[in-house]
Motif scaffolding. Structure first.
Motif, PDB file in Angstrom:
ATOM      1  N   PHE A  53      46.927  31.613  19.246  1.00 58.32           N
ATOM      2  CA  PHE A  53      47.069  31.988  20.645  1.00 58.32           C
ATOM      3  C   PHE A  53      47.964  30.991  21.378  1.00 58.32           C
ATOM      4  O   PHE A  53      48.871  31.381  22.119  1.00 58.32           O
ATOM      5  N   VAL A  54      47.737  29.712  21.169  1.00 57.43           N
ATOM      6  CA  VAL A  54      48.542  28.680  21.831  1.00 57.43           C
ATOM      7  C   VAL A  54      50.005  28.814  21.438  1.00 57.43           C
ATOM      8  O   VAL A  54      50.912  28.711  22.282  1.00 57.43           O
ATOM      9  N   ALA A  55      50.271  29.069  20.163  1.00 56.15           N
ATOM     10  CA  ALA A  55      51.650  29.229  19.697  1.00 56.15           C
ATOM     11  C   ALA A  55      52.292  30.469  20.315  1.00 56.15           C
ATOM     12  O   ALA A  55      53.464  30.438  20.734  1.00 56.15           O
ATOM     13  N   ASP A  56      51.537  31.549  20.400  1.00 55.34           N
ATOM     14  CA  ASP A  56      52.076  32.772  20.990  1.00 55.34           C
ATOM     15  C   ASP A  56      52.378  32.580  22.475  1.00 55.34           C
ATOM     16  O   ASP A  56      53.393  33.084  22.986  1.00 55.34           O
ATOM     17  N   MET A  57      51.527  31.869  23.176  1.00 50.09           N
ATOM     18  CA  MET A  57      51.760  31.627  24.602  1.00 50.09           C
ATOM     19  C   MET A  57      53.036  30.814  24.808  1.00 50.09           C
ATOM     20  O   MET A  57      53.826  31.087  25.723  1.00 50.09           O
ATOM     21  N   ALA A  58      53.258  29.818  23.972  1.00 52.82           N
ATOM     22  CA  ALA A  58      54.469  29.000  24.092  1.00 52.82           C
ATOM     23  C   ALA A  58      55.710  29.858  23.860  1.00 52.82           C
ATOM     24  O   ALA A  58      56.721  29.729  24.577  1.00 52.82           O
ATOM     25  N   LYS A  59      55.651  30.739  22.885  1.00 51.30           N
ATOM     26  CA  LYS A  59      56.782  31.617  22.600  1.00 51.30           C
ATOM     27  C   LYS A  59      56.997  32.615  23.726  1.00 51.30           C
ATOM     28  O   LYS A  59      58.132  32.899  24.130  1.00 51.30           O
ATOM     29  N   ALA A  60      55.890  33.152  24.265  1.00 50.12           N
ATOM     30  CA  ALA A  60      55.989  34.138  25.334  1.00 50.12           C
ATOM     31  C   ALA A  60      56.589  33.544  26.606  1.00 50.12           C
ATOM     32  O   ALA A  60      57.286  34.241  27.355  1.00 50.12           O
ATOM     33  N   ARG A  61      56.357  32.278  26.847  1.00 49.74           N
ATOM     34  CA  ARG A  61      56.883  31.637  28.062  1.00 49.74           C
ATOM     35  C   ARG A  61      58.411  31.687  28.070  1.00 49.74           C
ATOM     36  O   ARG A  61      59.031  32.050  29.082  1.00 49.74           O
ATOM     37  N   GLY A  62      59.015  31.349  26.952  1.00 50.23           N
ATOM     38  CA  GLY A  62      60.464  31.430  26.874  1.00 50.23           C
ATOM     39  C   GLY A  62      60.967  32.861  26.880  1.00 50.23           C
ATOM     40  O   GLY A  62      62.014  33.175  27.467  1.00 50.23           O
ATOM     41  N   GLU A  63      60.228  33.742  26.249  1.00 51.38           N
ATOM     42  CA  GLU A  63      60.597  35.147  26.187  1.00 51.38           C
ATOM     43  C   GLU A  63      60.635  35.777  27.578  1.00 51.38           C
ATOM     44  O   GLU A  63      61.576  36.504  27.922  1.00 51.38           O
ATOM     45  N   LEU A  64      59.635  35.479  28.390  1.00 53.75           N
ATOM     46  CA  LEU A  64      59.574  36.056  29.727  1.00 53.75           C
ATOM     47  C   LEU A  64      60.690  35.527  30.623  1.00 53.75           C
ATOM     48  O   LEU A  64      61.190  36.246  31.493  1.00 53.75           O
ATOM     49  N   ALA A  65      61.071  34.285  30.412  1.00 50.25           N
ATOM     50  CA  ALA A  65      62.131  33.717  31.227  1.00 50.25           C
ATOM     51  C   ALA A  65      63.441  34.495  31.061  1.00 50.25           C
ATOM     52  O   ALA A  65      64.243  34.605  32.000  1.00 50.25           O
ATOM     53  N   ALA A  66      63.646  35.053  29.875  1.00 52.56           N
ATOM     54  CA  ALA A  66      64.869  35.787  29.591  1.00 52.56           C
ATOM     55  C   ALA A  66      64.709  37.290  29.736  1.00 52.56           C
ATOM     56  O   ALA A  66      65.672  38.044  29.531  1.00 52.56           O
ATOM     57  N   ALA A  67      63.526  37.763  30.072  1.00 45.43           N
ATOM     58  CA  ALA A  67      63.260  39.198  30.135  1.00 45.43           C
ATOM     59  C   ALA A  67      63.927  39.837  31.354  1.00 45.43           C
ATOM     60  O   ALA A  67      64.101  39.185  32.380  1.00 45.43           O
ATOM     61  N   PRO A  68      64.286  41.108  31.252  1.00 45.89           N
ATOM     62  CA  PRO A  68      64.862  41.796  32.406  1.00 45.89           C
ATOM     63  C   PRO A  68      63.838  42.021  33.501  1.00 45.89           C
ATOM     64  O   PRO A  68      62.630  42.018  33.260  1.00 45.89           O
ATOM     65  N   ALA A  69      64.346  42.202  34.710  1.00 43.02           N
ATOM     66  CA  ALA A  69      63.459  42.466  35.838  1.00 43.02           C
ATOM     67  C   ALA A  69      62.757  43.804  35.649  1.00 43.02           C
ATOM     68  O   ALA A  69      63.314  44.740  35.057  1.00 43.02           O
ATOM     69  N   ALA A  70      61.541  43.889  36.153  1.00 45.87           N
ATOM     70  CA  ALA A  70      60.794  45.147  36.096  1.00 45.87           C
ATOM     71  C   ALA A  70      61.390  46.144  37.067  1.00 45.87           C
ATOM     72  O   ALA A  70      61.882  45.781  38.136  1.00 45.87           O
ATOM     73  N   SER A  71      61.352  47.411  36.693  1.00 43.77           N
ATOM     74  CA  SER A  71      61.782  48.486  37.571  1.00 43.77           C
ATOM     75  C   SER A  71      60.556  49.028  38.289  1.00 43.77           C
ATOM     76  O   SER A  71      59.696  49.671  37.665  1.00 43.77           O
ATOM     77  N   CYS A  72      60.462  48.747  39.579  1.00 38.18           N
ATOM     78  CA  CYS A  72      59.251  49.079  40.331  1.00 38.18           C
ATOM     79  C   CYS A  72      59.606  49.767  41.637  1.00 38.18           C
ATOM     80  O   CYS A  72      60.703  49.561  42.188  1.00 38.18           O
ATOM     81  N   PRO A  73      58.691  50.580  42.165  1.00 36.46           N
ATOM     82  CA  PRO A  73      58.937  51.205  43.469  1.00 36.46           C
ATOM     83  C   PRO A  73      59.084  50.152  44.562  1.00 36.46           C
ATOM     84  O   PRO A  73      58.487  49.081  44.468  1.00 36.46           O
ATOM     85  N   ALA A  74      59.842  50.441  45.570  1.00 31.84           N
ATOM     86  CA  ALA A  74      59.975  49.528  46.697  1.00 31.84           C
ATOM     87  C   ALA A  74      58.638  49.373  47.384  1.00 31.84           C
ATOM     88  O   ALA A  74      57.887  50.345  47.528  1.00 31.84           O
ATOM     89  N   ALA A  75      58.347  48.143  47.820  1.00 35.15           N
ATOM     90  CA  ALA A  75      57.061  47.872  48.474  1.00 35.15           C
ATOM     91  C   ALA A  75      57.001  48.586  49.807  1.00 35.15           C
ATOM     92  O   ALA A  75      58.001  48.737  50.490  1.00 35.15           O
TER      93      ALA A  75
END
Length: 258
Positions: free
Chosen positions: A236-258
């Motif tokens: 779990f700790v290893a996956d979290m470390a990997k996910a942190r970098g992954e999310l930094a490079a991820a595209p923005a979410a497509s969401c309805p306007a607030a």
């Protein structure tokens, strides 16, 4: 008395979202919350946490708290068809994308198997851990769900499983709060939106009519303990470390306007 006043205040706040309600969205099949076929497993083994020991018994139906929670269920059926009701329907859909989309928008990043595979895998393995940790106290306390024994509206299709799948604690509340806490670790700048999403996902279960409010509280208690326990798992700790970098490079979410 304090508990009853708090529940009344919660209902008043939630009812405020129900004005000018659109036409009711049809109740969905509860199976949409069930896991799709997967080879994934959770991080935790059976017995990693003893939910039966951690949680106290639920309130007796004839206690002051039990009566207040029943009153909340009865009164909140008036939310059928409101925007808050629609959100409860979407929050039911853990594995089919409704809840995941909500958290993507709170995070501001697309959460998907294609774009963020490590984060996606963490969230789905966590849902399996919720079943491992949450099922024993469900079976032990065997609390009947509020919708059993009446035909009042709920936001998912009624089915026989509701008579055998116990109410306490709420698995959806566990999932929502665990996801909120873990994603906050990965993206602390988005903490407010993520924690609101986690809180509201739990509250959706009472709005939906399939859980009492204390089921949700119990789910959050187990979720918090589970997050702490997960940090002792190397994978779990290893996956979290990997996910942190992954999310930094991820595209923005497509969401309805607030």
């Amino acid at each position: 008395m304090i508990r009853k006043l708090l529940l009344a205040a919660s209902l008043a706040a939630l009812s405020a979202c129900a004005t000018d309600a659109p036409a009711s969205k049809a109740a969905v099949d509860a199976a949409r919350a069930a896991p799709v076929p997967t080879k994934l497993t959770g991080y935790l083994s059976a017995g990693a946490l003893d939910g039966k020991a951690i949680l106290p018994p639920p309130a007796a139906p004839d206690s002051a708290q039990g009566r207040a929670e029943r009153a909340f269920y009865d009164e909140s059926r008036a939310l059928e068809g409101s925007p808050r009701w629609k959100q409860a329907i979407e929050d039911n859909e853990i594995w089919q994308g409704g809840a995941l989309k909500r958290f993507s928008c709170a995070l501001g990043k697309e959460l998907s198997e294609a774009r963020t595979p490590t984060a996606w895998r963490i969230l789905h393995r966590i849902e399996l851990d919720v079943r491992t940790v949450g099922t024993p106290p469900k079976d032990h306390y065997a609390r009947q769900r509020p919708a059993v024994g009446n035909e009042k509206p709920i936001c998912i299709a009624r089915a026989d499983w509701m008579r055998t799948n116990a109410s306490y604690p709420s698995g959806h509340a566990m999932v929502g709060w665990t996801w909120a806490l873990l994603l906050t670790e990965l993206a602390p700048a988005r903490a407010d939106a993520l924690l609101i999403a986690g809180r509201e996902m739990g509250e959706s279960r009472a709005i939906c009519g399939v859980h009492f409010m204390s089921d949700i509280e119990a789910g959050r208690t187990l979720a918090s303990g589970m997050v702490a326990r997960l940090h002792a798992e190397p994978q779990f700790v290893a996956d979290m470390a990997k996910a942190r970098g992954e999310l930094a490079a991820a595209p923005a979410a497509s969401c309805p306007a607030a």
